[in-house]
Design a protein around this motif. Sequence first.
Motif, PDB file in Angstrom:
ATOM      1  N   PRO A 194     -29.684 122.317   3.769  1.00 25.42           N
ATOM      2  CA  PRO A 194     -28.645 121.304   4.045  1.00 25.42           C
ATOM      3  C   PRO A 194     -27.383 121.896   4.667  1.00 25.42           C
ATOM      4  CG  PRO A 194     -29.590 120.982   1.868  1.00 25.42           C
ATOM      5  CD  PRO A 194     -30.081 122.301   2.359  1.00 25.42           C
ATOM      6  N   ALA A 195     -27.010 123.089   4.208  1.00 25.04           N
ATOM      7  CA  ALA A 195     -25.809 123.715   4.764  1.00 25.04           C
ATOM      8  C   ALA A 195     -25.992 124.055   6.244  1.00 25.04           C
ATOM      9  CB  ALA A 195     -25.458 124.969   3.971  1.00 25.04           C
ATOM     10  N   VAL A 196     -27.186 124.514   6.593  1.00 25.17           N
ATOM     11  CA  VAL A 196     -27.453 124.846   7.999  1.00 25.17           C
ATOM     12  C   VAL A 196     -27.428 123.589   8.861  1.00 25.17           C
ATOM     13  CG1 VAL A 196     -29.195 125.752   9.585  1.00 25.17           C
ATOM     14  CG2 VAL A 196     -28.750 126.927   7.424  1.00 25.17           C
ATOM     15  N   LEU A 197     -27.980 122.489   8.345  1.00 23.35           N
ATOM     16  CA  LEU A 197     -28.003 121.244   9.113  1.00 23.35           C
ATOM     17  C   LEU A 197     -26.608 120.640   9.251  1.00 23.35           C
ATOM     18  CD1 LEU A 197     -31.221 119.605   7.617  1.00 23.35           C
ATOM     19  CD2 LEU A 197     -30.982 120.719   9.824  1.00 23.35           C
ATOM     20  N   LEU A 198     -25.764 120.815   8.233  1.00 23.95           N
ATOM     21  CA  LEU A 198     -24.409 120.261   8.277  1.00 23.95           C
ATOM     22  C   LEU A 198     -23.417 121.162   8.996  1.00 23.95           C
ATOM     23  CD1 LEU A 198     -24.055 118.817   4.658  1.00 23.95           C
ATOM     24  CD2 LEU A 198     -24.290 117.517   6.777  1.00 23.95           C
ATOM     25  N   LEU A 199     -23.811 122.388   9.253  1.00 26.16           N
ATOM     26  CA  LEU A 199     -22.870 123.347   9.828  1.00 26.16           C
ATOM     27  C   LEU A 199     -22.314 122.903  11.186  1.00 26.16           C
ATOM     28  CD1 LEU A 199     -21.462 126.050   9.505  1.00 26.16           C
ATOM     29  CD2 LEU A 199     -23.439 127.144  10.600  1.00 26.16           C
ATOM     30  N   PRO A 200     -23.125 122.417  12.131  1.00 22.24           N
ATOM     31  CA  PRO A 200     -22.530 121.990  13.416  1.00 22.24           C
ATOM     32  C   PRO A 200     -21.501 120.886  13.252  1.00 22.24           C
ATOM     33  CG  PRO A 200     -24.905 122.233  13.612  1.00 22.24           C
ATOM     34  CD  PRO A 200     -24.595 122.346  12.165  1.00 22.24           C
ATOM     35  N   PHE A 201     -21.798 119.911  12.381  1.00 20.15           N
ATOM     36  CA  PHE A 201     -20.829 118.836  12.157  1.00 20.15           C
ATOM     37  C   PHE A 201     -19.546 119.368  11.526  1.00 20.15           C
ATOM     38  CE2 PHE A 201     -19.052 116.083   8.835  1.00 20.15           C
ATOM     39  CZ  PHE A 201     -18.504 115.086   9.626  1.00 20.15           C
ATOM     40  N   LEU A 202     -19.699 120.243  10.539  1.00 19.87           N
ATOM     41  CA  LEU A 202     -18.516 120.770   9.864  1.00 19.87           C
ATOM     42  C   LEU A 202     -17.644 121.579  10.826  1.00 19.87           C
ATOM     43  CD1 LEU A 202     -20.071 121.859   6.435  1.00 19.87           C
ATOM     44  CD2 LEU A 202     -18.690 119.830   6.919  1.00 19.87           C
ATOM     45  N   VAL A 203     -18.286 122.342  11.712  1.00 17.70           N
ATOM     46  CA  VAL A 203     -17.518 123.136  12.678  1.00 17.70           C
ATOM     47  C   VAL A 203     -16.757 122.219  13.634  1.00 17.70           C
ATOM     48  CG1 VAL A 203     -17.722 124.756  14.598  1.00 17.70           C
ATOM     49  CG2 VAL A 203     -19.014 125.147  12.506  1.00 17.70           C
ATOM     50  N   LEU A 204     -17.440 121.212  14.185  1.00 17.18           N
ATOM     51  CA  LEU A 204     -16.785 120.285  15.109  1.00 17.18           C
ATOM     52  C   LEU A 204     -15.694 119.480  14.404  1.00 17.18           C
ATOM     53  CD1 LEU A 204     -19.831 118.948  17.161  1.00 17.18           C
ATOM     54  CD2 LEU A 204     -18.060 120.526  17.929  1.00 17.18           C
ATOM     55  N   PHE A 205     -15.961 119.056  13.171  1.00 20.08           N
ATOM     56  CA  PHE A 205     -14.970 118.284  12.426  1.00 20.08           C
ATOM     57  C   PHE A 205     -13.731 119.121  12.135  1.00 20.08           C
ATOM     58  CE2 PHE A 205     -13.251 116.630   8.375  1.00 20.08           C
ATOM     59  CZ  PHE A 205     -12.955 115.339   8.776  1.00 20.08           C
ATOM     60  N   THR A 206     -13.948 120.395  11.829  1.00 15.18           N
ATOM     61  CA  THR A 206     -12.808 121.272  11.552  1.00 15.18           C
ATOM     62  C   THR A 206     -12.003 121.545  12.812  1.00 15.18           C
ATOM     63  OG1 THR A 206     -14.031 122.318   9.751  1.00 15.18           O
ATOM     64  CG2 THR A 206     -12.143 123.512  10.623  1.00 15.18           C
ATOM     65  N   VAL A 207     -12.707 121.844  13.915  1.00 17.22           N
ATOM     66  CA  VAL A 207     -12.010 122.200  15.148  1.00 17.22           C
ATOM     67  C   VAL A 207     -11.326 120.995  15.782  1.00 17.22           C
ATOM     68  CG1 VAL A 207     -12.353 123.077  17.495  1.00 17.22           C
ATOM     69  CG2 VAL A 207     -13.502 124.172  15.576  1.00 17.22           C
ATOM     70  N   CYS A 208     -12.008 119.846  15.769  1.00 20.39           N
ATOM     71  CA  CYS A 208     -11.498 118.675  16.491  1.00 20.39           C
ATOM     72  C   CYS A 208     -10.642 117.747  15.645  1.00 20.39           C
ATOM     73  CB  CYS A 208     -12.669 117.879  17.075  1.00 20.39           C
ATOM     74  SG  CYS A 208     -13.685 118.805  18.238  1.00 20.39           S
ATOM     75  N   THR A 209     -10.695 117.865  14.314  1.00 20.10           N
ATOM     76  CA  THR A 209      -9.960 116.929  13.466  1.00 20.10           C
ATOM     77  C   THR A 209      -9.010 117.634  12.515  1.00 20.10           C
ATOM     78  OG1 THR A 209     -11.800 115.357  13.575  1.00 20.10           O
ATOM     79  CG2 THR A 209     -10.175 115.024  11.833  1.00 20.10           C
ATOM     80  N   LEU A 210      -9.542 118.530  11.689  1.00 20.33           N
ATOM     81  CA  LEU A 210      -8.712 119.120  10.639  1.00 20.33           C
ATOM     82  C   LEU A 210      -7.627 120.026  11.208  1.00 20.33           C
ATOM     83  CD1 LEU A 210     -11.369 119.942   7.883  1.00 20.33           C
ATOM     84  CD2 LEU A 210      -9.870 117.950   8.085  1.00 20.33           C
ATOM     85  N   ILE A 211      -7.986 120.885  12.157  1.00 26.33           N
ATOM     86  CA  ILE A 211      -6.983 121.795  12.733  1.00 26.33           C
ATOM     87  C   ILE A 211      -5.900 121.036  13.499  1.00 26.33           C
ATOM     88  CG2 ILE A 211      -6.654 123.660  14.395  1.00 26.33           C
ATOM     89  CD1 ILE A 211      -9.289 124.839  13.505  1.00 26.33           C
ATOM     90  N   PRO A 212      -6.244 120.065  14.394  1.00 22.32           N
ATOM     91  CA  PRO A 212      -5.168 119.301  15.038  1.00 22.32           C
ATOM     92  C   PRO A 212      -4.319 118.510  14.051  1.00 22.32           C
ATOM     93  CG  PRO A 212      -7.212 119.061  16.267  1.00 22.32           C
ATOM     94  CD  PRO A 212      -7.564 119.744  14.993  1.00 22.32           C
TER      95      PRO A 212
END
Length: 314
Positions: free
Chosen positions: A25-43
């Motif tokens: 599950p962590a491997v499958l969620l990793l792309p979403f978590l990376v994009l969510f962090t870069v595009c949402t949480l950091i901004p």
Amino acid sequence: MSVPLSTGSPAARPAPRRRRRPGAPAVLLLPFLVLFTVCTLIPLGNAVRLSLYSEQRSGLGFGGVERIFSGLGNYTAALGDPAFRDGFLNLALYCLLYIPLMTGLSLLLALLLDSTLARAKRFFQLGLFLPHAVPGIIAALIWMYLYTPGVSPVIGALDAAGVQADMLGTPVPAVVNIALWEWTGYNVIIFFAALQAIPREVLEASVIDGAGPLRTAWNIKVPLIRPSLAMVGLFTVIGSLQLFTEPMILHGAAPGVVTTWTPTMYAYNAAFERNDYGLAAASSVLLALAAAALSFLVTRFSGGRSGSAKGEHA
């Protein structure tokens, strides 16, 4: 006389257990978590950081710019600005007109497409979806041309018929009309797909029970697609809070559309015209909090309605 099975026989052996891979599950969620962090949480974190500082020019402006910590000063300045509050009022009026009209019209068209009397469904689906494929800037420019007196053939025809139409003088209906033209067909496709997923046995049972087309549509189809209604409502609320392109294009031609007509236009004006990035960040954070609160309310309300509907059908 029955012979007991030996423990070594295949029938007595327990089925082999599949090994669980906890990392899958962590491997499958990793792309979403990376994009969510870069595009949402950091901004979002950067906006919160900027909102806590303000820039102050020293001397007569020749000493440079100094960034000082202002705490909640930018938030109080935004909330105390009548232009910022008026932006939320314009947005509320827009939502009161746009959301019921768009949802009702999209649902009505989807029910008509799903009816047995509909013909050429593919053609009408494509025709309804085409306005959404037009970029928002192009759509706003087209409608601004149609709204401008002396240029628009529609306004000219109405004037010739004795009907006075000043769409640019009433900006809220003008912007609502553009949004309806852009998004109605998109939501029609969502509702139509949900209607197509309803089991045909349920609809056949309603016909056997004597339900007519209108009663079947209102009492059977609409309750069964409430999750789609909730999703469209949630996305529409979030999209309405981000209203920017259409009023920004109409600004200059419509006297009622000022540079701070919506909260997003207020943030744009603060950042790129007044160069007050702290105020722009604070207004953006306040808008994000409003979007989160409204999204929670819409999800909570629609979830409760969906649960009650399931209980009734059960």
